[in-house]
Design a protein around this motif. Structure first.
Motif, mmCIF file in Angstrom:
data_model
loop_
_atom_site.group_PDB
_atom_site.id
_atom_site.type_symbol
_atom_site.label_atom_id
_atom_site.label_comp_id
_atom_site.label_asym_id
_atom_site.label_seq_id
_atom_site.Cartn_x
_atom_site.Cartn_y
_atom_site.Cartn_z
ATOM 1 N N PRO A 13 0.839 -1.211 0.000
ATOM 2 C CA PRO A 13 0.000 0.000 0.000
ATOM 3 C C PRO A 13 0.868 1.253 0.000
ATOM 4 O O PRO A 13 2.010 1.249 0.481
ATOM 5 N N GLU A 14 0.305 2.338 -0.515
ATOM 6 C CA GLU A 14 1.082 3.560 -0.685
ATOM 7 C C GLU A 14 1.577 4.101 0.647
ATOM 8 O O GLU A 14 2.710 4.618 0.734
ATOM 9 N N HIS A 15 0.784 3.991 1.711
ATOM 10 C CA HIS A 15 1.239 4.530 3.005
ATOM 11 C C HIS A 15 2.469 3.773 3.503
ATOM 12 O O HIS A 15 3.335 4.345 4.165
ATOM 13 N N TYR A 16 2.564 2.479 3.161
ATOM 14 C CA TYR A 16 3.737 1.688 3.559
ATOM 15 C C TYR A 16 4.957 2.138 2.747
ATOM 16 O O TYR A 16 6.067 2.268 3.294
ATOM 17 N N LEU A 17 4.758 2.388 1.451
ATOM 18 C CA LEU A 17 5.858 2.851 0.605
ATOM 19 C C LEU A 17 6.378 4.202 1.073
ATOM 20 O O LEU A 17 7.586 4.469 1.003
ATOM 21 N N ARG A 18 5.487 5.063 1.578
ATOM 22 C CA ARG A 18 5.919 6.387 2.047
ATOM 23 C C ARG A 18 6.918 6.274 3.194
ATOM 24 O O ARG A 18 7.800 7.119 3.337
ATOM 25 N N GLY A 19 6.770 5.255 4.005
ATOM 26 C CA GLY A 19 7.717 5.058 5.091
ATOM 27 C C GLY A 19 8.964 4.312 4.662
ATOM 28 O O GLY A 19 10.067 4.581 5.146
ATOM 29 N N LEU A 20 8.803 3.363 3.738
ATOM 30 C CA LEU A 20 9.907 2.496 3.338
ATOM 31 C C LEU A 20 10.889 3.179 2.393
ATOM 32 O O LEU A 20 12.114 3.087 2.568
ATOM 33 N N ASN A 57 7.189 7.482 -3.964
ATOM 34 C CA ASN A 57 6.122 6.574 -3.514
ATOM 35 C C ASN A 57 5.643 5.615 -4.612
ATOM 36 O O ASN A 57 4.506 5.138 -4.579
ATOM 37 N N ASP A 58 6.514 5.307 -5.577
ATOM 38 C CA ASP A 58 6.173 4.397 -6.669
ATOM 39 C C ASP A 58 6.828 3.042 -6.412
ATOM 40 O O ASP A 58 8.040 2.951 -6.195
ATOM 41 N N ALA A 59 6.035 1.976 -6.456
ATOM 42 C CA ALA A 59 6.568 0.632 -6.218
ATOM 43 C C ALA A 59 7.597 0.233 -7.263
ATOM 44 O O ALA A 59 8.417 -0.664 -7.028
ATOM 45 N N GLY A 60 7.577 0.883 -8.433
ATOM 46 C CA GLY A 60 8.573 0.590 -9.451
ATOM 47 C C GLY A 60 9.986 0.906 -9.006
ATOM 48 O O GLY A 60 10.948 0.311 -9.500
#
Length: 412
Positions: free
Chosen positions: A194-201, A235-238
């Motif tokens: 999820p995007e909120h997880y990517l924002r932290g990671l 914040n892009d999973a790519g």
């Protein structure tokens, strides 16, 4: 044997200098120019330029007389459709991370979306046509790309070097199964975060990449790429997915072939690209466009290892052929130099497009019972050779004997 006038596609990731310089136009251009298309793609077909200055669409000519232009072998397999598209691709910024389907996947996906009533130009359409889209790109300048999944043990080492706390369980997942199945599991985990997880990671990952570059670590080039992508696509999973791929730097004349299922992204540079005449793209990230994760996972090939760099097979001194299994196309290159300015005979039982990328050429065609036809081809110019045209003799016309031409033909 007729000159072509070709469309320039102005995508935002393009260059303001590369294509204009090739075509002999002023630089920089007002807007980025990304691709020069040569062929009969319905979206922007080339125009044949007649001696009187009039023009006619190559697409219309193929529809009207496919036997003359494409020949028996090509029409038996492809009907009135030119199976390949030749491009000059000029990337100043990264393209989207993407893969293309096999012929079977494309045919099934196209039929499925037709039954569902999804318009072919809809932004959420994955399969606007029922054909595969293999491609090959040959570098004209230093060319940077991500392509194919890196050998899994090396990716485990990369993740270990970065040692991002949030990623430690993910590293352990791949370390426990360092193969295609492990990569599929890790990639699926990352692409569905999820995007909120990517924002932290992702900030943690970018900080780790900065440290690795400063320490001149083994994976500095890969880390610089992550930093560049992270800045352009926050914040892009790519950005995460790019960690799993081979990071390549091609020198002029080197090429990579991208079969079905190969996850890739072109990052920077200018190259000649030949591909099947299809629009089927499954995107993974680094783009605001539609990403269909379940369909992407159906198409991707998670086989891992080094990505082969094709240097071409040298034939007859100045002819280089890039052999691939693609039945839609075949790319070759002819280079002339002061030490080797011998004329080269170019013949085929199918359609051809010739693109001059250096110097200038004289093309001479001899039809029985007729005067020889001659055409001069300058840098950036291209010519259409129909299947029914006679063989062409190509030779350089520059005083120093230097020239280069790329030859696109249907596959064998």
């Amino acid at each position: 044997m007729e000159l072509l006038r070709n469309a320039v596609r102005p995508y935002a990731w393009g260059s303001r200098t590369a294509i204009a310089d090739l075509l002999g136009r002023p630089v920089p251009t007002p807007h980025p120019e990304a691709e020069l298309w040569m062929g009969a793609h319905p979206g922007d077909p080339s125009k044949l330029v007649r001696p009187d200055g009039s023009e006619e669409s190559l697409l219309d000519l193929l529809d009207a007389d496919p036997a003359h232009h494409l020949g028996e072998v090509c029409t038996d397999r492809w009907g009135s459709r030119l199976p390949f598209l030749l491009k000059v691709l000029a990337a100043n910024e990264p393209l989207s991370l993407q893969a293309h389907p096999s012929a079977e996947q494309a045919a099934e996906g196209f039929e499925r979306e037709e039954r569902a009533g999804i318009p072919r130009n809809a932004p959420n359409r994955n399969y606007p046509d029922p054909t595969a889209k293999p491609e090959l790109v040959c570098a004209l300048t230093e060319f940077h790309a991500l392509a194919g999944f890196r050998e899994a043990h090396r990716t485990v080492r990369l993740l270990g070097e970065l040692d991002v706390p949030t990623l430690r369980p993910h590293t352990a997942l791949l370390a426990a199964q360092p193969d295609a199945d492990g990569l599929r599991a890790l990639f699926t985990t990352w692409i569905t975060l999820p995007e909120h997880y990517l924002r932290g990671l992702l900030p943690e990952l970018l900080d780790a990449c900065v440290r690795h570059v400063r320490e001149h670590g083994e994976f500095a080039l890969e880390c610089r790429t992550v930093l560049e992508l992270g800045e352009a696509y926050p914040n892009d999973a790519g950005v995460l997915a790019s960690l799993l791929l081979n990071r390549l730097v091609l020198q002029p004349g080197e090429a990579i072939y991208l079969p079905a299922g190969n996850l890739h992204a072109y990052l920077q540079g200018t190259g000649v690209e030949i591909l099947a005449n299809s629009d089927n793209i499954l995107r993974c990230g680094l783009t605001p466009k539609h990403v269909d994760v379940p369909e992407l996972l159906r198409v991707l090939d998670f086989t891992c290892g080094d990505m082969r760099v094709h240097k071409g097979e040298s034939l007859d001194g100045n002819l280089t052929v890039y052999q691939t299994p693609a039945e839609e196309f075949r790319l070759s290159r002819v280079d002339w130099s002061p030490a080797n300015s011998t004329a080269v005979r170019l013949d085929s039982d199918g359609p051809q497009i010739l693109l001059c990328t250096k110097g200038a050429l004289r093309l001479t065609a001899q039809r029985p019972g007729a005067e020889p036809a001659e055409l001069e081809l300058g840098k950036g110019q291209s010519v259409w050779l129909a299947a029914s045209d006679p063989a062409v003799l190509a030779s350089p016309v520059c005083p120093d004997g230097t020239a280069q031409v790329f030859r696109a033909a249907a596959g064998t």
